[in-house]
Scaffold this motif. Structure first.
Motif, PDB file in Angstrom:
ATOM      1  N   THR A  54       0.766  -1.354  -0.045  1.00 45.18           N
ATOM      2  CA  THR A  54       0.050   0.041  -0.116  1.00 45.18           C
ATOM      3  C   THR A  54       0.985   1.218  -0.084  1.00 45.18           C
ATOM      4  O   THR A  54       0.611   2.349  -0.706  1.00 45.18           O
ATOM      5  N   GLU A  55       2.028   1.225   0.843  1.00 43.68           N
ATOM      6  CA  GLU A  55       2.720   2.479   0.917  1.00 43.68           C
ATOM      7  C   GLU A  55       3.706   2.586  -0.422  1.00 43.68           C
ATOM      8  O   GLU A  55       3.595   3.725  -0.816  1.00 43.68           O
ATOM      9  N   HIS A  56       3.911   1.498  -1.060  1.00 47.28           N
ATOM     10  CA  HIS A  56       4.644   1.441  -2.223  1.00 47.28           C
ATOM     11  C   HIS A  56       3.784   2.122  -3.463  1.00 47.28           C
ATOM     12  O   HIS A  56       4.084   2.989  -4.158  1.00 47.28           O
ATOM     13  N   ALA A  57       2.547   1.416  -3.410  1.00 50.04           N
ATOM     14  CA  ALA A  57       1.577   2.227  -4.529  1.00 50.04           C
ATOM     15  C   ALA A  57       1.303   3.735  -4.137  1.00 50.04           C
ATOM     16  O   ALA A  57       1.265   4.332  -4.922  1.00 50.04           O
ATOM     17  N   ALA A  58       1.419   4.027  -2.906  1.00 55.75           N
ATOM     18  CA  ALA A  58       1.031   5.427  -2.597  1.00 55.75           C
ATOM     19  C   ALA A  58       2.088   6.405  -3.177  1.00 55.75           C
ATOM     20  O   ALA A  58       2.123   7.427  -3.649  1.00 55.75           O
ATOM     21  N   LEU A  59       3.428   5.819  -3.036  1.00 56.92           N
ATOM     22  CA  LEU A  59       4.617   6.357  -3.371  1.00 56.92           C
ATOM     23  C   LEU A  59       4.529   6.604  -5.025  1.00 56.92           C
ATOM     24  O   LEU A  59       5.157   7.787  -5.820  1.00 56.92           O
ATOM     25  N   LEU A  60       4.253   5.599  -5.567  1.00 54.24           N
ATOM     26  CA  LEU A  60       4.385   5.305  -6.930  1.00 54.24           C
ATOM     27  C   LEU A  60       3.315   6.422  -7.528  1.00 54.24           C
ATOM     28  O   LEU A  60       3.389   7.214  -8.396  1.00 54.24           O
ATOM     29  N   THR A  61       2.208   6.779  -6.964  1.00 60.58           N
ATOM     30  CA  THR A  61       1.030   7.471  -7.365  1.00 60.58           C
ATOM     31  C   THR A  61       1.669   9.076  -7.153  1.00 60.58           C
ATOM     32  O   THR A  61       1.345   9.791  -8.060  1.00 60.58           O
ATOM     33  N   GLU A  62       2.153   9.253  -5.797  1.00 67.71           N
ATOM     34  CA  GLU A  62       2.813  10.557  -5.498  1.00 67.71           C
ATOM     35  C   GLU A  62       3.839  11.275  -6.711  1.00 67.71           C
ATOM     36  O   GLU A  62       3.660  12.311  -7.031  1.00 67.71           O
ATOM     37  N   ARG A  63       4.379  10.152  -7.136  1.00 71.04           N
ATOM     38  CA  ARG A  63       5.529  10.357  -8.214  1.00 71.04           C
ATOM     39  C   ARG A  63       4.872  10.363  -9.746  1.00 71.04           C
ATOM     40  O   ARG A  63       5.693  10.180 -10.527  1.00 71.04           O
ATOM     41  N   GLY A  64       3.738  10.420  -9.912  1.00 65.13           N
ATOM     42  CA  GLY A  64       3.109  10.513 -11.233  1.00 65.13           C
ATOM     43  C   GLY A  64       2.443   9.320 -11.676  1.00 65.13           C
ATOM     44  O   GLY A  64       1.450   9.345 -12.588  1.00 65.13           O
ATOM     45  N   GLY A  65       2.898   8.017 -11.130  1.00 66.28           N
ATOM     46  CA  GLY A  65       1.935   6.820 -11.250  1.00 66.28           C
ATOM     47  C   GLY A  65       2.129   6.360 -12.538  1.00 66.28           C
ATOM     48  O   GLY A  65       2.947   6.642 -13.254  1.00 66.28           O
TER      49      GLY A  65
ATOM     50  N   GLY B 242      -0.562   7.318 -14.657  1.00 67.55           N
ATOM     51  CA  GLY B 242      -1.702   8.088 -15.469  1.00 67.55           C
ATOM     52  C   GLY B 242      -3.051   8.091 -15.145  1.00 67.55           C
ATOM     53  O   GLY B 242      -4.046   8.758 -15.522  1.00 67.55           O
ATOM     54  N   LEU B 243      -3.465   7.034 -14.260  1.00 65.69           N
ATOM     55  CA  LEU B 243      -4.686   6.640 -14.016  1.00 65.69           C
ATOM     56  C   LEU B 243      -5.324   7.580 -13.092  1.00 65.69           C
ATOM     57  O   LEU B 243      -6.693   8.057 -13.352  1.00 65.69           O
ATOM     58  N   ALA B 244      -4.791   8.267 -12.303  1.00 65.14           N
ATOM     59  CA  ALA B 244      -5.366   9.328 -11.420  1.00 65.14           C
ATOM     60  C   ALA B 244      -5.865  10.583 -12.117  1.00 65.14           C
ATOM     61  O   ALA B 244      -6.874  10.972 -11.984  1.00 65.14           O
ATOM     62  N   GLU B 245      -5.063  11.048 -13.114  1.00 63.87           N
ATOM     63  CA  GLU B 245      -5.329  11.965 -14.044  1.00 63.87           C
ATOM     64  C   GLU B 245      -6.784  11.630 -14.765  1.00 63.87           C
ATOM     65  O   GLU B 245      -7.562  12.492 -14.867  1.00 63.87           O
ATOM     66  N   SER B 246      -6.771  10.523 -15.419  1.00 62.09           N
ATOM     67  CA  SER B 246      -7.993   9.894 -16.013  1.00 62.09           C
ATOM     68  C   SER B 246      -9.128  10.102 -15.223  1.00 62.09           C
ATOM     69  O   SER B 246     -10.100  10.450 -15.710  1.00 62.09           O
TER      70      SER B 246
END
Length: 99
Positions: free
Chosen positions: A65-76, A78-82
């Motif tokens: 979960t923490e790795h996923a959060a850090l990946l998302t913070e660093r741009g992930g 592109g799913l969050a933007e969509s």
């Protein structure tokens, strides 16, 4: 002393704060990435000999979960933007909101 000019009052409704939508979008992407990391085997033991048991599985979940959060913070990915753009498109315009 320098006097700052006073901004004229805006004629339209105040701009909406979309920080909440962006945060929710990032949380959804992080949850998706955590599931993908889980299915990819990230955080699981290399062998089945004397592993840490249920406790190890729970802490591995927290690590994913923490790795996923850090990946998302660093741009992930592109799913969050969509997701953010889709949520923004569904938000009612000021003319559509009931008063």
């Amino acid at each position: 002393m320098q006097i700052e000019p006073i901004a004229p009052p805006s004629s339209g409704p105040p701009a909406r704060d979309h920080a909440h939508l962006r945060r929710v979008s990032q949380e959804l992407e992080a949850a998706f990435l955590a599931e993908m990391l889980k299915h990819a085997g990230i955080g699981t033991g290399r062998n089945g000999l004397g592993g840490g048991g249920a406790g190890e599985d729970q802490f591995a979940s927290l690590l994913r979960t923490e790795h996923a959060a850090l990946l998302t913070e660093r741009g992930g990915i592109g799913l969050a933007e969509s997701i953010f753009r889709a949520l923004l498109a569904r938000e009612p315009t000021p003319a559509e909101t009931p008063r």
